[in-house]
Enzyme design. Structure first.
Site, short mmCIF file in Angstrom:
data_model
loop_
_atom_site.label_atom_id
_atom_site.label_comp_id
_atom_site.label_asym_id
_atom_site.label_seq_id
_atom_site.Cartn_x
_atom_site.Cartn_y
_atom_site.Cartn_z
N TYR A 78 0.84 -1.20 0.00
CA TYR A 78 0.00 0.00 0.00
C TYR A 78 0.88 1.25 0.00
O TYR A 78 2.05 1.21 0.33
CB TYR A 78 -0.95 0.02 1.21
CG TYR A 78 -0.25 0.17 2.53
CD1 TYR A 78 -0.06 1.43 3.09
CD2 TYR A 78 0.23 -0.92 3.24
CE1 TYR A 78 0.58 1.59 4.31
CE2 TYR A 78 0.87 -0.78 4.45
CZ TYR A 78 1.04 0.48 4.99
OH TYR A 78 1.68 0.63 6.20
N CYS A 79 0.23 2.34 -0.41
CA CYS A 79 0.84 3.66 -0.35
C CYS A 79 -0.28 4.66 -0.08
O CYS A 79 -1.41 4.26 0.20
CB CYS A 79 1.63 3.97 -1.62
SG CYS A 79 0.67 3.89 -3.14
N THR A 80 0.00 5.92 -0.17
CA THR A 80 -0.99 6.94 0.18
C THR A 80 -2.22 6.89 -0.71
O THR A 80 -3.35 6.82 -0.22
CB THR A 80 -0.35 8.35 0.14
OG1 THR A 80 0.78 8.37 1.01
CG2 THR A 80 -1.35 9.41 0.57
#
Length: 182
Positions: A78-80
């Protein structure tokens, strides 16, 4: 190095992501954001690859391949907002990882749809606010003051113009060190 973006991880909805987090099976959970984002908020049990640049992720992927079975071990990343996962998941797929999953819409979308379940701390954002909650739910503070180590989630740019380092700082230390990190 060129990356084949047609080989990307499978996008999973926030509700599916939450279900996957709650399963007690073997998996790798990777946060592909920067360390300053990680310090203030992350999913429970997430690993932060020791990478300062995108280029370093290839070595991390090779090292991960030596630690786990890339065909059998699911990798959740995941990331932002989901953009960085496009590149990173492609690198994993090119290295033979079969089960690569990306949080669709990133942490932002997860907070909107699932609240703060399994999330700790705040989300780093690239505007003047610097940190925001991902939902209205309470989460534990996981960041710590750069100087004294007390729980803290307020980022500042070092007041020393030659430094300008981004650092977490409590109000007392901010005053004591006149806004500087060192």
């Amino acid at each position: 190095a060129p990356v084949d973006l047609t080989k990307r991880g499978e996008h999973v909805s926030p509700s599916t992501w939450r279900t996957m987090l709650e399963q007690k099976d073997e998996k790798i959970l990777i946060d592909v954001r920067n360390d300053y984002e990680w310090k203030v908020g992350r999913f429970e049990g997430a690993d932060l690859p020791p990478c300062e640049t995108f280029r370093e992720f290839e070595k991390y992927a090779d090292d991960l391949k030596d630690r786990v079975n890339p065909v059998k071990t699911p990798v959740m990343m995941y990331c932002t907002g989901g953009i960085r996962c496009e590149l990173y998941s492609s690198i994993l797929k090119e290295r033979g990882f079969d089960k690569v999953y990306q949080l669709d819409g990133g942490v932002i979308n997860y907070g909107l749809e699932e609240g703060s379940a399994h999330w700790q701390g705040k989300l780093f954002v690239f505007d003047d606010r610097l940190t925001v909650p991902i939902s209205e739910d309470e989460t534990p503070v996981i960041g710590t003051c750069h100087h004294c180590g007390v729980p803290n989630e307020s980022y500042y740019n070092c007041a020393n113009m030659d430094c300008n380092t981004l650092f977490l700082c409590c109000p007392d230390c901010l005053k004591e060190y006149t806004g500087c990190c060192g």
